[in-house]
Design an enzyme around this catalytic site. Structure first.
Site, PDB file in Angstrom:
ATOM      1  CD  GLU A 277      -2.307   3.833   6.564  1.00  0.00           C
ATOM      2  OE1 GLU A 277      -3.482   3.511   6.878  1.00  0.00           O
ATOM      3  OE2 GLU A 277      -1.593   3.095   5.842  1.00  0.00           O
TER       4      GLU A 277
ATOM      5  CB  CYS B 274      -3.143  -3.127   4.506  1.00  0.00           C
ATOM      6  SG  CYS B 274      -3.068  -3.675   2.796  1.00  0.00           S
TER       7      CYS B 274
ATOM      8  CG  HIS C 264      -4.026   1.584   3.569  1.00  0.00           C
ATOM      9  ND1 HIS C 264      -2.848   1.241   4.191  1.00  0.00           N
ATOM     10  CD2 HIS C 264      -4.196   0.709   2.555  1.00  0.00           C
ATOM     11  CE1 HIS C 264      -2.317   0.185   3.570  1.00  0.00           C
ATOM     12  NE2 HIS C 264      -3.117  -0.162   2.564  1.00  0.00           N
TER      13      HIS C 264
END
Ligand SMILES: Nc1ncnc2c1ncn2[C@@H]1O[C@H](COP(=O)(O)OP(=O)(O)O)[C@@H](O)[C@H]1O
Ligand SMILES: [Mg+2]
Lengths: 734, 231, 83, 83
Positions: free
Chosen positions: B205, B86, B203
């Site tokens: 994560e 990002c 994302h």
């Protein structure tokens, strides 16, 4: 003649001015008068509301901090506490929706930070007029963008909230922002300026001419005239606030701070006088040391400025350099602007001369307290005269259901929350779109359930019952997610309290809320009052928004509203009555605002919640959804949409009207879905709790069908239902 | 095998990347402050999401002048693994480590939602653990993820198989309706020519634990671990 | 007639400009010294069909007030020339 | 000497300009017709201490190339005058 005008212009009455004269024993100078006027404004002093607020129950086993500090704090075990508060930014958002809403978020985050907590979640409660009005669309899109703009940038997930549309908010939208923080109990901070000789340090943004007299502006009705007077708009800088949060938390972690206070309404005046007053000390500050954004700000402007992203630190002299070092590393300006004294006086210097000298307590605590007159408004009688029997029976229930689902108040709010980062911090385990949001607490098994609720149609029809329902519904949402209610923060949005009818609404709502808080064991630990929500004399519906936090001991036991499995049995907990007053059905289909809101028995509610909580924690329940706007049919449709599964439901009519059965909003009801093996356990529980439970159908197929006795009233595919519900707001906004 | 998560002022997904590596992958990981100027001992750097320097001016434009970025560039040039997520992706394009730019989302709105990604090249250090047909479900949360590059640039990316992820439907169909932000060619992630620097808007994560709604992000981290173990 | 319009929308004096501040700070750390009061706004360019300069001027003013500038926090100015 | 610098940073021709597109669309729905090719960029103003105009010019150019514009997608131009 000319002189009399000054305090009046600043919003003080003649009597209040006299009180200042008496208290000081002399005439205040211009700076002092300004300081009094902001501190004694409704927004800061709660002068019309203070007495009524005493009705709230505010204590409980877990309550570590009730109302009075920057935010309430509740013990959740494991050495941890949760800290939360809700606040309004209605008037600023009416003027400049993006910045008004953004700075509302920024302000509430600093309140949580001031308690020493790490802000971990945001919610918001929004109310607007009709989206058919271009001006409303402008306000709405600006507010949503502003909330997102601030929360997304600072990296705190916006996990929930509510959104209502009603013409009473056409010119006076409501923007209430709530923040939730977590704090290690040992790190709890207070806004106290203790320790004579300790230093007063200002950290964060420099001071400009923003929002001077913002609180005075918030304490008046909106009108053409007030718009001319409006202060220069505050612009938020979430990046600066992110640095401020990290730096302050590091300072607290290292034990460098004695006291911590945010700068919000009434700026430096409020932060200095409140911290000194709470601690029973005095304070000297030197305005020459305050970092300014522009040259030539007067002492009056510096003391009243509401520039955002500033915090006040109280620090022992030996730790000054360490504090500076931390702030510097985070790229923040920090300046020692004064020290704590023992004389209980706030002394303000510029150019080595005293420009203001006022007892701190007098500013912060000694505003007059009023006992406004309360009178039942005439409209209450008029609207309560409503005969359900005269209402034509329903013809096409499919049409009604689709109409309700596609009305903006009930339709999907994804257009809104999709613009908020609700996942950052990777702890959101129930996303927006179910009853309450849930965040996990890292390094424990626990979770927090979060919600805001208020149906202001109910509070308009009957503020006492409406106030009770607001609390009950919030608690029901919390329990539906698998948690137990912990405590409440509230944002009381009302009209002008100097009008007896408004004050009556206010008192009644608080009475009702207090009663519900007591029975449901959810004390009020903080909140905010926003009066003068009127435009040219016409007030909004009384809107006491309830923000509630609940605790899940084991986050794996969480529950959502979505139907999970084909074949699961659908069970309705609670009783349905012939109640349509205040319902969305009456409003949207018959265009009536009439009758009484649904009745609420707090004992029934408690039994329901206890039962549901136990059932969810025993793992018996696969989904739970509370019944609110739109009643049973809408709730079933929502469970179907979220789960992507259909349902077949058969209801017994008994002595109910079909419209009341399908769309009535009787309280204390929840739909659960459950595998058939779980039925005995649930029935046993219900018997123990004295709760009515009825199996009404099962999950499955691609449609929602609802029969009442032998007649099929609803038969719609999930696709159709979802289409009506899903894109309403997006369409209106494009 | 050590990971480093770079912290710029305004980074806000640093914590999430750190937790994923530490608590889910259980590998050593450290935060790296933007003013640090050494990167010794790290095997993989993560430039996390967030709003470095408030994303003022242009996303990532100011962060790339942080002292640490010079080290990141050298680290990358030495072949070190760098993952920009990002805002991290935006910084990598501003720093010239990855081609193209990220413009405002087509309709100017911020979007937070799950998206589906088609994996276009599974022969990279970041994707070797992914089965060729696998569609990944991973969230996005950004206002500036509209990938753009000129025609020549795009052709070169395609030729060298540098387009790694494309927005698709759950069934894997790359279409306009699956494109959340107007990105050219539905591009969600690209890799450097040498294959050691990956930038992606979604994302991973945030998709590393069942209770978060998806574990598909782990495929990317598992690929990294695979690759590093084989070194 | 076709006119070329250039509009500048700037944060009002006294209103916080976080973007300008951040850029000023960045320039400073990049060792550009002696830089003051950076303000950042928008620059818009468009072509506009109109009968005459005066009418176009009025139209542009209206567009600014209604849409292009947020006059609560921004000032605007513009130039018009024949394209 | 103190110089006043104005910098305009615009999306390059042929580069997608989502903001410009959105404004063009909004103007159209607001019934402003005959509007073409709306482009939106940034306008920066700052004050800059410098020895002489030429040196300031070089400095500003460098600042633009390095930070203020992304020359992959943006063009810039500027004016300098004594403050
Ligand atoms: N203003 C908002 N901000 C964030 N989330 C919102 C907002 N309004 C509604 N939501 C979310 O949308 C979902 C549905 O909202 P609503 O229809 O008001 O729920 P309920 O009927 O249970 O009160 C909830 O999860 C709520 O948190
Ligand atoms: Mg609910």
């Amino acid at each position: 003649m000319k002189e009399t005008k000054i305090w009046q212009e600043m919003g003080l009455t003649d009597t209040e001015y006299q009180l200042i004269l008496d208290g000081l024993g002399r005439e205040p100078n211009y700076v002092e008068l300004g300081m009094f006027s902001v501190m004694w404004s409704e927004h800061c002093s709660y002068k019309h509301s203070r007495k009524a607020l005493k009705m709230f129950p505010t204590t409980g086993e877990r309550v570590l901090q009730g109302p009075g500090e920057n935010a309430g704090v509740v013990d959740i075990g494991d050495e941890l506490a949760v800290c939360f508060k809700i606040e309004s930014h209605n008037h600023p958002s009416a003027i400049e929706p993006y910045q008004g809403a953004a700075t509302g978020v920024g302000g509430i985050i600093r309140d949580i930070l001031a308690m020493g907590a790490r802000p971990v979640a945001l919610l918001n409660s929004l109310r607007f007029g009709s989206l058919d009005n271009p001006r409303v669309r402008h306000l709405f899109s600006g507010v949503v963008a502003g909330i997102g703009g601030y929360g997304n940038c600072i990296g705190i997930p916006t996990v929930g909230g509510e959104l209502y549309f009603n013409s009473c908010y056409e010119d006076n939208p409501l923007v209430n922002a709530m923040c939730v923080g977590l704090v290690n109990k040992n790190n709890l901070m207070k806004g106290w300026a203790t320790g004579v000789g300790n230093l007063v340090i200002l950290v964060g943004a420099s001071t400009g001419r923003d929002g001077i007299h913002g609180v005075t502006f918030a304490s008046e009705e909106l009108s053409e005239a007030s718009e001319k007077k409006r202060p220069s708009v505050q612009v938020g800088d979430p990046f600066m606030e992110k640095l401020l949060v990290e730096a302050c938390l590091e300072l607290i972690e290292n034990n460098y701070l004695v006291g911590l206070q945010d700068l919000g309404g009434a700026g430096l005046t409020c932060a200095t006088s409140e911290t000194a007053s709470r601690a029973g000390t005095g304070m000297e500050i030197d305005l020459d040391r305050v970092p300014l954004r522009e040259k030539n700000l007067t002492p009056y402007e510096i003391m009243l400025s509401e520039s955002q992203e500033r915090m006040l630190l109280i620090v022992e002299p030996s730790k000054e350099s360490k504090v500076m070092e931390v702030c510097h590393r985070w790229g923040l300006k920090a300046t020692t602007i004064g020290r704590v004294t023992d004389d209980q006086i706030l002394k303000v210097y510029q150019d080595r001369k005293i420009v203001a000298e006022v007892p701190a307590r007098m500013l912060a605590e000694e505003a007059p307290i009023y006992s406004p007159l309360a009178l039942e408004p005439a409209y209450i009688k008029e609207i309560s005269d409503f005969n359900l029997d005269k209402l034509p029976e329903i013809v096409d229930a499919n049409r009604v259901l689709l109409a309700l689902l596609s009305s903006p108040t009930i339709a999907s709010k994804e257009w809104v929350y999709g613009q908020y980062d609700y996942m950052v911090r990777t702890s959101t385990v129930i996303h927006p779109g179910s009853d309450a949001a849930v965040i996990r607490i890292r390094d424990t098994h626990k979770g927090l359930a979060l919600t805001t609720d208020c149906n202001s149609l109910y509070t308009y029809l009957d503020p006492y019952v409406g106030g009770m329902i607001a609390v009950a519904e919030a608690a029901r949402n919390i329990v539906c997610s698998g948690a137990r209610p912990l405590a409440v923060t509230d944002c009381l949005n009302f009209g002008n309290p100097e009008k007896p009818e408004i004050f009556w609404q206010f008192q009644k709502a608080i009475e009702g809320m207090s009663e519900a808080c007591r029975v449901l064991q959810a004390p009020v630990v903080g909140g905010n009052v926003s009066f003068y929500n009127e435009r040219n004399g016409s007030p909004i519906y009384p809107t006491p928004t309830v923000g509630m936090v609940g605790l899940l001991e084991n986050v794996d036991k969480r529950c959502t509203q979505a139907f999970k499995k084909q074949g699961d049995i659908i069970v309705l907990l609670g009783n349905s009555y012939n109640e349509l007053g205040g319902s969305q059905y009456l409003l949207q289909v018959h265009h009536l605002v009439k009758g009484k809101p649904p009745a609420l028995s707090l004992e029934q509610e408690k039994a329901l919640q206890e039962n549901l909580y136990q059932a969810i924690s025993q793992g018996v329940i696969n989904s739970a959804h509370d019944l609110s706007e739109g009643g049973l049919a809408v709730a079933l449709a929502e469970c179907c949409i979220s789960g992507g599964l259909g349902a077949k439901v058969v209801l017994k009519k008994e002595d109910l009207r079909v419209d009341a059965l399908l769309f009535g909003e009787s309280q204390s009801r929840v739909i659960v879905s459950i595998k058939s093996a779980g039925i005995p356990a649930l029935w046993q529980l219900a018997q123990k709790n004295g709760l009515e439970v009825n199996a009404i159908g099962y999950v499955g197929g691609e449609s929602l069908t609802i029969k009442v006795d032998d007649r099929e009233w609803i038969n719609l595919t999930i696709k159709e239902i979802e289409q009506s519900w899903k894109n309403t707001i997006a369409k209106l906004m494009s | 095998m050590k990971f480093g998560v770079i912290v710029f002022p305004g980074s806000n997904c640093d914590l999430d990347a750190y937790h994923l590596v530490k608590d889910v992958l259980r590998k050593p990981v450290e935060y790296i402050w933007h003013q640090q100027n050494s990167l010794k001992g790290y095997d993989c750097l993560i430039l996390p999401g967030g709003f470095s320097y408030g994303d003022y001016l242009r996303c990532g434009a100011i962060a790339r002048f942080s002292p640490i970025m010079q080290e990141v560039v050298e680290f990358a040039n030495r072949g070190g693994l760098v993952l920009g997520i990002c805002n991290g992706f935006q910084i990598l394009t501003e720093a010239g480590l990855l081609p193209g730019v990220l413009l405002r989302n087509q309709d100017l709105k911020f979007y937070c939602q799950f998206v589906h990604l088609k994996v276009e090249n599974v022969n990279t250090p970041f994707t070797n653990f992914i089965e060729p047909q696998k569609i990944l479900k991973i969230p996005i949360a950004h206002g500036d993820g509209n990938y753009y590059i000129d025609e020549k640039g795009l052709n070169s990316l395609l030729e060298k198989k540098q387009v790694i992820f494309r927005y698709a439907t759950a069934e894997g169909v790359v279409s306009d309706e699956a494109n959340p932000n107007g990105a050219l060619f539905n591009i969600a992630g690209v890799i450097s020519e040498k294959g050691n620097v990956l930038g992606m808007m979604p994302h991973p994560e945030r998709a590393g634990e069942t209770l978060l709604g998806s574990t598909d992000g782990l495929f990317i981290f598992q690929s990294l671990l695979n690759y590093l173990e084989k070194l | 007639m076709l006119y070329k319009v250039k509009i500048v929308v700037m944060p009002r004096k006294g209103i916080l400009d976080p973007q300008g501040q951040a850029v000023a700070k960045a320039l400073d750390t990049m060792d550009y010294k002696g830089i003051n009061s950076v303000r950042i706004g928008k620059h818009l360019e468009m072509e506009l069909e109109g009968e005459n300069q005066q009418i176009v001027e009025e139209t542009v003013k209206e567009m600014c007030e209604k849409l292009l500038a947020n006059t609560v926090i921004e000032d605007y100015r513009f130039t018009i020339e024949e394209a």
